[in-house]
Scaffold this active site. Sequence first.
Site, PDB file in Angstrom:
ATOM      1  N   LYS A 111      -9.782  53.327  59.442  1.00 20.04           N
ATOM      2  CA  LYS A 111      -9.301  53.304  58.002  1.00 20.04           C
ATOM      3  C   LYS A 111      -9.428  51.895  57.379  1.00 20.04           C
ATOM      4  CE  LYS A 111      -4.467  52.413  59.807  1.00 20.04           C
ATOM      5  NZ  LYS A 111      -3.216  52.582  59.649  1.00 20.04           N
ATOM      6  N   ARG A 143       8.805  56.699  58.438  1.00 13.98           N
ATOM      7  CA  ARG A 143       8.043  56.515  57.350  1.00 13.98           C
ATOM      8  C   ARG A 143       7.687  57.816  56.724  1.00 13.98           C
ATOM      9  NH1 ARG A 143       3.118  52.609  59.033  1.00 13.98           N
ATOM     10  NH2 ARG A 143       2.568  54.270  59.907  1.00 13.98           N
ATOM     11  N   TYR A 170      -2.857  19.083  46.499  1.00 11.56           N
ATOM     12  CA  TYR A 170      -1.579  19.476  45.363  1.00 11.56           C
ATOM     13  C   TYR A 170      -0.543  18.807  46.247  1.00 11.56           C
ATOM     14  CZ  TYR A 170      -4.828  21.911  42.478  1.00 11.56           C
ATOM     15  OH  TYR A 170      -5.942  22.388  41.597  1.00 11.56           O
ATOM     16  N   MET A 181      -7.397  27.013  45.688  1.00  7.43           N
ATOM     17  CA  MET A 181      -8.055  28.085  45.592  1.00  7.43           C
ATOM     18  C   MET A 181      -9.226  28.460  46.256  1.00  7.43           C
ATOM     19  SD  MET A 181      -8.684  30.035  41.651  1.00  7.43           S
ATOM     20  CE  MET A 181      -6.992  29.709  41.324  1.00  7.43           C
TER      21      MET A 181
END
Length: 379
Positions: free
Chosen positions: A36, A138, A270, A318
């Site tokens: 999956k 669940r 940063y 990033m």
Amino acid sequence: MAITYNMLEVQVDLKRIVDNYRFMRSRAARLMPVIKADAYGHGLLPVAKALASAGADAFCVGSVGEAVTLRREGKLDSGCRVVSLLGPMDREDYAEAVSHEVTLLVGRHEQLELLQVAASSAGRRAPVALKFDTGMSRLGFSEADVPRLIQTLTTSPNLRLELVTSHLATADEDSGVDYVLAQAERFRAITAKLSAAGFRFQANLTNSAGILAYPELHFDLQRPGIALYGSNPFLGTNREELGRPLKQAMSVTTRILDVHDLPRGGTISYGRTYTAPSDMRVAIMAAGYADGYSRGLSNKGQVCLKGSRAPILGRVCMQLTAVDVTGREDVHPGDTVHLLGGSGRGYISVEELAGWWGTISYESFCILGLNRRVYFGED
């Protein structure tokens, strides 16, 4: 011309996945591999093909869409079972599942009713798997639902019960043995009632950890997942040896873009969260949170560079991250750096990476696997 958004490359060793499958098969007789979520980030179709070549004749995927893709493009034998673990999520899923002979995992009564309608409309008998909640809280039916289920299945001529399954909540925990055994007792009671009503089906309870640690709970089928990809579900526990032969199948690389000095007292990235305690040399690599390389690794994580470790300095950006290469005259722009895997003493396991990240190996594989993948180890 295709646009290249990043420099990360995920390498998947299919031979290792097959080796892991064979190891798990040496521990259990009838495996139903879990592929999956795009095979935990390793690639649905390449992994399915490799495992099918190794003898797998049943697969568990996530969504119905994933199951249909596997049926259409996986070149599976006609008798291969494909189970959708998420089951139907909208009305279109029922018709798609019936059309492509997908075994739906269902845990609500209305799902059975809608599947009967779809199968009747198509003039087919649809395979179905019943999901029971024995302790995960669940999804799934409860033992109290069994009488109604017997009635529904008895009066639904287009439904064919194939599987009865549940999921263990604590199989990989040293302190979870009693809970595992309690879940197993509930599951036995459920399967006994269905069998007494005349149904013939295969029962499945064990995941990777359950396969390795609880052979008495194997029932008819076993469902290996994370172990196929080389993560030991017992790492750091008293039963670590059980998964020792498993080998990590994924590695992740990028490139060094720049190497420069950082003087004593200088800060980097940063927020200036790292200050150089002495004169240093830093390398800037092309990896960041846009590539799935978490900002949570800031000032924590390490990478493997030419067989040795290099710690992350400052915040992960990033698409850029700084690492410490002080005293490393052998590091230059263009060099390959491993975010996962590597060689020598610097090798980075998925469990180590997940620990720095503050997560688990499953998430690390799934997220990093979203990057561009290449395969090797194929026949």
